[in-house]
Design an enzyme around this catalytic site. Structure first.
Site: not given
Length: 407
Positions: A79, A174
């Protein structure tokens, strides 16, 4: 495929995570990149590659040396930050960078200037990739994904390279602190691991912030402004008062090194209701607890001052400093520095002014320091990455794996 083309392919996928979402992963578009990575791993003959129900990619590169040496893992996140758009990225490559000013966007007068960004002086004669000033680049952490995928392809295509089991994983979310919420340590099954999620490849990081989040909810009293005298309490005004009561010089723009901070991440509101989101950071656990107490003290002060429960502060732990757990596993850091040295790099350690999945994984029982990718200026349009460093990191990791099985 060249390493830069691999990276450019991965950053073309919009994988921005979303802290307001309750889905797993927080944005389904992250799965598009995850599926691509599984497909590529399988094309290298890595039949263990799979995407689990939580959006995490796992794969094992099986031992070809009768299981000699430690089982080492490598982890990166797919991400990108919610702080800046990661959609429709238009990157450019600079070959043999000469230390001059790089124009990102002339219309917006956006430049990468070594006087403003002195890290540029560390990458003179490197090949670089940067944005057009409208989006982030995605090097955090698609540079890490790229490095690990280069490693996987090399090992798969060179059976003469002897190694024990190598575990790899690509996580989601994350950037919003959820990267390890569903991480399966039993499936990953490594002795220790490295998150490939840092800056310069000269560093190995095993100290990170103790991290907390604070939600400050302020309830005002909304009265028509025409008849508001001595009645209205504007929650927006109170939010400004709350923020001013926090230590001025404990803000990110005034801190460096081991200095902690309180960062107002987001504010939304109107006269009746305002909500502020803060992140609270410090390498020292006692000091970060003191910072959290400041929030509660201000809550009590304002509620007493205005005579009703106007302010509600909710504080949650996000992750803790991995240092205390890694002090008993310093050989993991030393092994990596030995590999760096063998590749012509004198490694060093600095505290991370942030955190990685490795912090939570370390507390979960998997020692997991952080190594670099060659990316800089993360989470914004000034982000850039060194292709030269990405290539070198692959070389260092291969040397690390080679030294792991030496007799």
């Amino acid at each position: 495929m060249s390493i830069e083309n691999r990276f450019l392919k991965y950053v073309s996928y919009d994988t921005q995570s979303d802290s307001a979402s309750s889905t797993v992963p927080s944005t389904l578009k992250q799965l598009n990149l995850a599926r691509l990575l599984v497909k590529e791993l399988q094309s290298y003959g890595i039949t263990t590659a799979r995407l689990d129900e939580n959006g995490i990619v796992y794969a094992t590169l099986p031992s070809n040396n009768n299981h000699q040496g430690d089982v080492i893992g490598f982890i990166a996140h797919m991400d990108t930050s919610p702080d800046c758009s990661g959609k429709d990225i238009h990157p450019s490559i600079v070959r043999d960078y000469q230390g001059d000013v790089i124009t990102l966007n002339a219309e917006k007068q956006m430049y990468l200037d070594p006087e403003v960004f002195p890290d540029l002086l560390n990458v003179v004669h490197h090949d670089l990739i940067h944005t057009d000033g409208n989006t982030l680049l995605g090097a955090d952490d698609k540079a890490g994904v790229t490095i690990i995928m280069e490693l996987a392809q090399y090992v798969s295509e060179h059976p003469e390279f002897k190694h024990n089991d190598i575990q790899i994983a690509f996580t989601t979310d994350e950037e919003i602190g959820r990267g390890t919420d569903y991480f399966n340590l039993d499936y990953f099954n490594a002795d220790y691991a490295y998150t490939v999620d840092g800056g310069t490849i000269e560093e190995i990081e095993y100290e990170n912030f103790n991290a907390y989040s604070a939600i400050v909810e302020i309830t005002g009293k909304s009265i028509h402004p025409g008849s508001a005298k001595n009645k209205m309490i504007n929650s927006i005004t109170i939010s400004q008062e709350f923020d001013r009561l926090l230590p001025t010089f404990a803000r990110p723009e005034y801190t460096e090194g081991y200095e902690g901070f309180n960062h107002l991440l987001q504010i939304q509101g109107n006269c009746e209701k305002t909500v502020m989101e803060y992140i609270i950071r410090n390498h020292d656990l006692d000091l970060v607890h003191k910072q959290c107490q400041d929030f509660k003290d201000i809550e009590a002060f304002l509620n007493k001052k205005y005579g009703y429960p106007m302010v509600k502060v909710t504080i949650e732990e996000t992750y803790l400093n991995m240092k205390e757990h890694l002090l008993d596993h310093m050989y993991i850091i030393d092994n990596y520095k030995e590999a760096q040295k063998a590749c012509g790099i004198e490694g060093y350690s600095n505290p991370i002014r942030g955190g990685t999945d490795g912090a939570n994984l370390t507390y979960m029982g998997l020692p997991c320091p952080n190594i670099g990718t060659g990316g800089y200026n993360y989470h914004g349009p000034y982000e850039f990455v060194s292709i030269t460093m990405m290539k070198k990191q692959v070389e260092i990791i291969l040397k690390l794996l080679e030294l792991n099985v030496k007799e």
